[in-house]
Every structure is written in C-alpha cells, then in structure tokens.
Design an enzyme around this catalytic site. Structure first.
Site, mmCIF file in Angstrom:
data_model
loop_
_atom_site.group_PDB
_atom_site.id
_atom_site.type_symbol
_atom_site.label_atom_id
_atom_site.label_comp_id
_atom_site.label_asym_id
_atom_site.label_seq_id
_atom_site.Cartn_x
_atom_site.Cartn_y
_atom_site.Cartn_z
ATOM 1 N N SER A 52 0.729 -1.251 -0.092
ATOM 2 C CA SER A 52 0.046 -0.008 -0.020
ATOM 3 C C SER A 52 0.816 1.288 -0.011
ATOM 4 C CB SER A 52 -0.766 0.053 1.265
ATOM 5 O OG SER A 52 -0.090 0.106 2.463
ATOM 6 N N GLU A 78 8.347 -1.074 5.158
ATOM 7 C CA GLU A 78 9.069 0.159 5.216
ATOM 8 C C GLU A 78 10.173 0.208 6.367
ATOM 9 O OE1 GLU A 78 9.148 1.973 2.697
ATOM 10 O OE2 GLU A 78 7.098 0.999 1.546
ATOM 11 N N ASP A 114 6.551 -8.223 6.743
ATOM 12 C CA ASP A 114 6.730 -8.834 5.547
ATOM 13 C C ASP A 114 5.334 -9.456 5.133
ATOM 14 O OD1 ASP A 114 7.496 -10.808 3.703
ATOM 15 O OD2 ASP A 114 8.605 -11.957 4.911
ATOM 16 N N VAL A 142 2.612 -6.136 -4.876
ATOM 17 C CA VAL A 142 3.809 -6.295 -4.358
ATOM 18 C C VAL A 142 4.974 -6.548 -5.437
ATOM 19 C CG1 VAL A 142 5.151 -7.926 -2.772
ATOM 20 C CG2 VAL A 142 2.686 -7.514 -2.135
ATOM 21 N N ALA A 143 5.898 -5.746 -5.103
ATOM 22 C CA ALA A 143 7.409 -5.801 -5.987
ATOM 23 C C ALA A 143 8.446 -5.804 -4.978
ATOM 24 C CB ALA A 143 7.410 -4.607 -6.968
ATOM 25 N N TYR A 241 11.019 -7.352 -20.594
ATOM 26 C CA TYR A 241 9.746 -7.466 -19.625
ATOM 27 C C TYR A 241 9.088 -8.439 -19.927
ATOM 28 C CZ TYR A 241 6.617 -5.434 -16.137
ATOM 29 O OH TYR A 241 5.998 -5.279 -15.243
ATOM 30 N N LYS A 250 4.645 -12.809 -14.614
ATOM 31 C CA LYS A 250 3.158 -12.066 -14.767
ATOM 32 C C LYS A 250 2.376 -13.160 -15.498
ATOM 33 C CE LYS A 250 4.484 -8.079 -13.640
ATOM 34 N NZ LYS A 250 3.954 -7.348 -12.411
ATOM 35 N N VAL A 281 6.081 6.079 -13.677
ATOM 36 C CA VAL A 281 7.628 6.243 -13.065
ATOM 37 C C VAL A 281 7.497 5.701 -11.881
ATOM 38 C CG1 VAL A 281 9.470 7.449 -12.269
ATOM 39 C CG2 VAL A 281 8.366 8.174 -14.325
ATOM 40 N N THR A 282 7.884 4.450 -11.363
ATOM 41 C CA THR A 282 7.799 3.981 -10.041
ATOM 42 C C THR A 282 9.377 3.476 -9.551
ATOM 43 O OG1 THR A 282 7.781 1.529 -10.805
ATOM 44 C CG2 THR A 282 5.595 3.042 -10.755
#
Length: 402
Positions: A52, A78, A114, A142-143, A241, A250, A281-282
């Site tokens: 999130s 985080e 986690d 989640v990445a 990708y 994916k 942009v991430t």
C-alpha cells in the site's frame, strides 16, 4: 523531534534519503487529484491493500479512500527513521495517507512487515475479524527482490533477465550533473533456475496464499473481489519485460487469477482478476533497462495525455464496486492501459525511440518531467516545499489502535 535539512543524494535512480514534507505533500496532491466519489455507499466496503505504500499500490489505497470510501487495512514493508538516516519514502507516505484518512473519517489501519509471511497474514486475519468483520476487496501490489517461502523456509530471488538469448536495448542514464545519455546495454539471458526463482517471488503464489488464508478463516464477504496489479507494456520493452523472467512471473500471476476466479465464484460468488496498468515512473520500474527511456519518450509523445496512476486506480475501484461493469479481455484481465498501447501512440513512441541518441534525447523525451518524477518518488521536486528549511524526520508510524 529531530530536524535537519535534507538534500537529494542519489546513486543513479536510487535516492539515499527521502523528504518527509515532500512525501506528505505528494500524498495530498494524489488525494486531491482523485475523482470525486461516484456515490456515497450505504456501508463503506472493507478493503485490504497488500503493498500500500508505493507505486500503484499507493494509488490504489488513496483512490480507494478518496473515491470509494473504503475502510480496512494496508500492508507494506518500510524502514523507520534512524539518527543518521531518514525513513524510507513509503514510511512517510503511509503516515500522510493515514492522517488524511482520519481527517476524512475513514477507518484505515496500516501494518508494517513482511507481506510474504504467514505471521502477517495471521495478524491481518485477526484484525479483520476484530474490527471489520468480513473482507469485500483485496488489492495485491507487491514488487520485491526476494521472498521466503513460509512453508519450507526457502529463499527465492527474482532476476531481471531475458529468456533464451542476451538482450540489447537502448537505455537512459544521467551523469552526476544530471546530463542525460542514451546508451546501449546488454543483459545476459536467464540461466539455471532464474525463471523459477522469479516466478516464485513475483508470480501468483503469495496472492493465492493470501486469498486462501482469509477464505479458510471465513473472512471473505459474499461477492468478494480481488485484483493483482500488473503491467504488459510496449513491444519496445518486450524482450526484457513481457518476454523475460518478469513476463514469466506475470503469466503465472494471470494463470493464478483464472484459478482463483473459478474458485471464488463457487465459494462466495466472487471474482479474481489481474489489472493491467499503464506506464508510470515507479521505484521498481526505473531499475529495468530501457523502461526509463521508454517512459520519457512516452511522455514526450503524449504530454498531459498520460493517465496518472490515481486516475487508473479510480477506474479499477469503480469496476470492482459496481459503479460500472467489470470489463475484462479474453484472458480475464482488466485493461487500464488502452491509452498507452493505442496503435497511434505506440507508432509515435517507436519513431522517437529509433531516433533517440544522446544528442537528440532532450527534444524527443520530456526529461524535465521524468527527472522530477523520479525525485518525487522520494519527496523531492515537490512544488511548495522549502528544501532549504529543516524538517522533522522522526515521523511515527500510524497508530493501529486509533
């Protein structure tokens, strides 16, 4: 409370510190940019957003609160501030999101830990039962570079590699002075168990485990829906990708969606889909060779025609909550990327890509926008923030009991 002047320091696209006030302002801008509520629900839907605090997961959280009026739980991982370092940007963004949710009367709890662990799944399940009852929606975004299997203890590491043969592509880099350079890079192909490892981290295994965990405890409401956020992207980036190790993950995610969709339909009359988002942009996308160049050229071609994540996720919430019908393609995917993969848009970007060199890049790509967007991921380059003034770095994690 510790205050200091925080200046942007980076290694490539990775920043070493983040700016609390900039992160707070950025979250407020996203909230204000969300479309007005489509309707006032009789009973606010209960939602769980896994991932999130950043990227499309953050957009899903803010759009869900601002447009749909959700209540529920956000899960992220985080790092807290220390005496020497700021917290991660996601820490500050979460604090700001929680404050806005409270201000607007939304009950939203944020848990830091986690997401792959069963301990976090148990904590979420207990909190759902105690405070919210059953769950209406689950967004999975989640990445992560690695995952520990909670059953076996095996640690899997994802690999960013092509499949079959080495992949050469143009990419965009900036030197220490911020001068852009277009160069070619080559990535060696996957070997050994790279594909299996990447699928284990970024495929659908953990998403399915979340759904199963909550279903086994009787916490899924009738009509429950879940969406895993994904990306397909342009043929220009296909080799690294969609046709690479990430693409294998994916594909596994999409296969998981089909399996879950059948199971949930029988269990609670529910749905499971993948949501294919458009480019943005991430923090994770800037690590992929060629993506930075592609997004800069896309912005150069489209300008303000790019659809921001907050608008895309508001669209997804409208579909999940019945404001408009849930529309999927032949593979069961919600497509929020039509604006990007439009044939005319792709033709324009391809023409720019083929002409892109260090000498031409400044007129083909919107590099000022791209550079600012990268900085904004960490709370820098946000209008209205005085970056010469000291700012408090010891921002507490949102209180889960309030």
């Amino acid at each position: 409370m510790s205050e200091r002047v925080i200046s942007p320091r980076s290694r490539g696209f990775l920043f070493l510190d983040s700016h609390p006030a900039g992160c707070e302002r950025l979250v407020r801008e996203m909230w204000e940019a969300a479309p007005e509520p489509a309707r006032v629900p009789d009973d606010a839907p209960v939602a769980l957003i896994v991932g999130s605090s950043a990227g499309y997961g953050l957009a899903a959280t803010i759009a869900g609160l601002a447009r749909t009026g959700i209540r529920g739980i956000g899960v992220c991982f985080e790092k807290a501030p220390t005496e020497r370092r700021t917290a991660t940007a996601g820490w500050y963004r979460t604090a700001a999101t929680a404050a806005l949710a409270r201000r607007h009367g939304h009950e939203m709890v944020f848990l830091n830990g986690d997401a792959f662990s069963d301990a976090m799944k148990d904590q979420v399940a207990d909190l759902l039962r105690q405070r919210f009852g059953r769950l209406d929606h689950l967004i999975y975004s989640v990445a992560a570079p690695r995952r520990t299997d909670p059953e076996t203890g095996a640690v899997y590491a994802s690999a960013l590699k092509p499949i079959g043969e080495a992949y050469r592509t143009k990419t965009l880099v900036f030197d220490g002075d911020g001068t852009p350079e277009v160069k070619e890079v080559e990535t060696a192909p996957a070997e050994g168990d790279d594909i299996e490892q990447t699928v284990a981290v970024m495929g659908g295994a953990d998403w399915e485990r979340w759904v199963d965990h909550l279903a086994d405890r009787g916490l899924l409401a009738d009509g429950f829906s879940t969406a895993a956020l994904s990306y397909i992207g342009s043929p220009l980036t296909d080799g690294i990708y969609r046709q690479g190790t990430i693409g294998a993950a994916k594909s596994h995610l999409e296969a998981t969606a089909r399996t879950l969709d059948e199971r949930l339909a029988k269990l609670v009359g529910g749905r499971a889909v993948t949501s294919v988002n458009g480019a943005a942009v991430t923090q994770s996308s800037t690590a992929i060779p060629g993506i930075a160049l592609y997004v800069g050229l896309l912005r150069g071609a489209l300008g303000e025609g790019m659809v921001p994540p907050i608008a895309q996720l508001a669209d997804l919430w409208d579909q999940l909550t019945g404001v408009r019908p849930l529309e999927t393609d032949e593979d069961g995917r919600v497509r929020l990327d039509g604006w990007e993969l439009n044939s005319a848009v792709q033709a324009a970007v391809t023409e720019r890509w083929e002409s892109a060199t260090t000498e031409t890049i400044t007129r083909l790509a919107d590099l000022d926008w791209f550079h600012a967007e990268v900085q904004r991921l960490y709370g820098f380059a946000v209008p209205g923030i005085d970056y010469t003034a000291p700012t408090a770095t010891q921002v507490p994690w949102p209180d889960a009991t309030s």
